[in-house]
Design a protein around this motif. Structure first.
Motif, PDB file in Angstrom:
ATOM      1  N   GLY A  77       0.745  -1.248   0.000  1.00 38.72           N
ATOM      2  CA  GLY A  77       0.000   0.000   0.000  1.00 38.72           C
ATOM      3  C   GLY A  77       0.769   1.289   0.000  1.00 38.72           C
ATOM      4  N   GLU A 115      -6.450  -6.427  -1.404  1.00 39.43           N
ATOM      5  CA  GLU A 115      -6.832  -5.041  -1.674  1.00 39.43           C
ATOM      6  C   GLU A 115      -7.601  -5.029  -2.992  1.00 39.43           C
ATOM      7  N   ALA A 117      -9.448  -3.481  -6.221  1.00 40.61           N
ATOM      8  CA  ALA A 117      -9.532  -2.340  -7.127  1.00 40.61           C
ATOM      9  C   ALA A 117     -10.915  -2.398  -7.756  1.00 40.61           C
ATOM     10  N   ARG A 134      -8.402   3.470 -10.066  1.00 41.57           N
ATOM     11  CA  ARG A 134      -7.979   2.726  -8.881  1.00 41.57           C
ATOM     12  C   ARG A 134      -7.066   1.568  -9.279  1.00 41.57           C
ATOM     13  N   GLU A 137      -3.646   2.882 -10.137  1.00 40.86           N
ATOM     14  CA  GLU A 137      -2.968   3.301  -8.903  1.00 40.86           C
ATOM     15  C   GLU A 137      -2.364   2.100  -8.182  1.00 40.86           C
ATOM     16  N   PHE A 138      -3.149   1.041  -8.016  1.00 40.45           N
ATOM     17  CA  PHE A 138      -2.673  -0.121  -7.280  1.00 40.45           C
ATOM     18  C   PHE A 138      -1.605  -0.897  -8.045  1.00 40.45           C
ATOM     19  N   ARG A 139      -1.671  -0.874  -9.370  1.00 40.13           N
ATOM     20  CA  ARG A 139      -0.609  -1.519 -10.134  1.00 40.13           C
ATOM     21  C   ARG A 139       0.715  -0.791  -9.936  1.00 40.13           C
ATOM     22  N   VAL A 141       1.503   0.904  -7.192  1.00 40.87           N
ATOM     23  CA  VAL A 141       1.910   0.561  -5.828  1.00 40.87           C
ATOM     24  C   VAL A 141       2.497  -0.850  -5.784  1.00 40.87           C
ATOM     25  N   GLU A 154      -1.223  -9.914  -8.432  1.00 39.22           N
ATOM     26  CA  GLU A 154      -2.454  -9.355  -8.981  1.00 39.22           C
ATOM     27  C   GLU A 154      -3.401 -10.500  -9.326  1.00 39.22           C
ATOM     28  N   PHE A 176      -5.232  -7.143  -5.317  1.00 39.07           N
ATOM     29  CA  PHE A 176      -3.797  -7.284  -5.063  1.00 39.07           C
ATOM     30  C   PHE A 176      -3.633  -8.011  -3.734  1.00 39.07           C
TER      31      PHE A 176
END
Length: 298
Positions: A77, A115, A117, A134, A137-139, A141, A154, A176
């Motif tokens: 995160g 987490e 998305a 989103r 963003e998480f990719r 991170v 993923e 994730f």
């Protein structure tokens, strides 16, 4: 009447605990607050060689907000290498270091962390320009976390269903997953930190309320001031070279006593505790869905 009685009992307990043993007149460092943060600060100060650490807790250890914390232990995160390193160290602290040092179980359970998305929820997120914001963003991170040594995977919505069969995934784009993340028991973790601190010479006093932080002018300091100690209930003064404010949601009020602004504001939130649900497996991972401002801890 119940609230008044509880307050009186707490006050009586503080009086009994604080008058049982005389407080020291000086400490190199005074830590105010006996929750997970205060005990961790005391432990790490002692571990780094500080020989005079005094921790003062107004009631009992964990009695503030620690006792009802969710206890999530998550390495995923952050886009900060420092924060990620601290998360990785904390997981090792709870899973290996403290149990080895103290013989106490912190309640760490590596059940995994998911987490989600999710597609933008218009009721909460009106600023999203794309349903994949989103996800992107998480990719980002996840790529950074992998660079820092975190095993982030993923997953597809179908994978999420396999790991958490009761999770609704019709609005999930991807997830994730860190298999070795999970949760701890906040009270048990605090108890382990306290025991390890005492072993290293930290003086922990419960039932001692700190009324204010004391300061003094610095000679030739052009109006600058420095900490001089704390004043406990009843007016007793404990001199200190340093004071660490770990008072949690009360840190702002304590800071005011020394004219220090602590940008900390308690916010109301809700959490739901259910009865046992037969269909839920306690070994399922923790699920977090920031798009819908919710997380689930089986």
């Amino acid at each position: 009447h119940t609230m008044r009685r509880t307050t009186c009992l707490g006050a009586n307990l503080r009086r009994k605990l604080s008058t049982a043993v005389e407080l020291p007149g000086h400490a190199e460092v005074v830590v105010v607050g006996g929750g997970i943060i205060g005990t961790s600060v005391a432990y790490h100060l002692a571990k780094r060689g500080c020989e005079s650490v005094l921790l003062l807790e107004s009631h009992r250890l964990t009695a503030g907000t620690t006792w009802h914390a969710a206890g999530l232990m998550v390495t995923f995160g952050s886009l900060s290498s420092t924060s990620t390193a601290m998360r990785k160290y904390t997981k090792r602290l709870y899973s290996e270091i403290l149990p080895q040092e103290t013989g106490l179980d912190t309640g760490f359970k590596p059940c995994g962390f998911l987490e989600l998305a999710s597609k933008p929820n218009e009721a909460f997120n009106r600023s999203a320009t794309s349903e994949k914001d989103r996800l992107e963003e998480f990719r980002r991170v996840a790529a950074f976390n992998r660079f820092c040594g975190v095993d982030v995977q993923e997953l597809s919505p179908r994978d999420v269903e396999d790991l958490f069969p009761l999770c609704r995934v019709d609005d999930v784009l991807a997830a994730f997953y860190v298999p070795t993340d999970g949760r701890v028991n906040p009270v048990d973790a605090t108890a382990a930190l306290a025991k390890a601190s005492r072993t290293r010479g930290v003086d922990i006093r419960e039932g001692v309320r700190v009324e204010r932080i004391l300061c003094e002018d610095v000679q030739g300091g052009a109006g600058r001031r420095r900490v001089a100690g704390v004043q406990a209930q009843g007016g007793q003064v404990i001199q200190a070279d340093k004071v660490v404010n770990c008072a949690g949601m009360w840190a702002r009020e304590l800071g005011k006593t020394s004219q220090v602004v602590v940008p900390n504001q308690a916010c109301e939130h809700y959490y739901l505790l259910t009865d046992r649900i037969e269909e839920v497996n306690a070994d399922w991972p923790v699920v977090e869905d920031p798009e819908n401002f919710a997380y689930i801890r089986p």
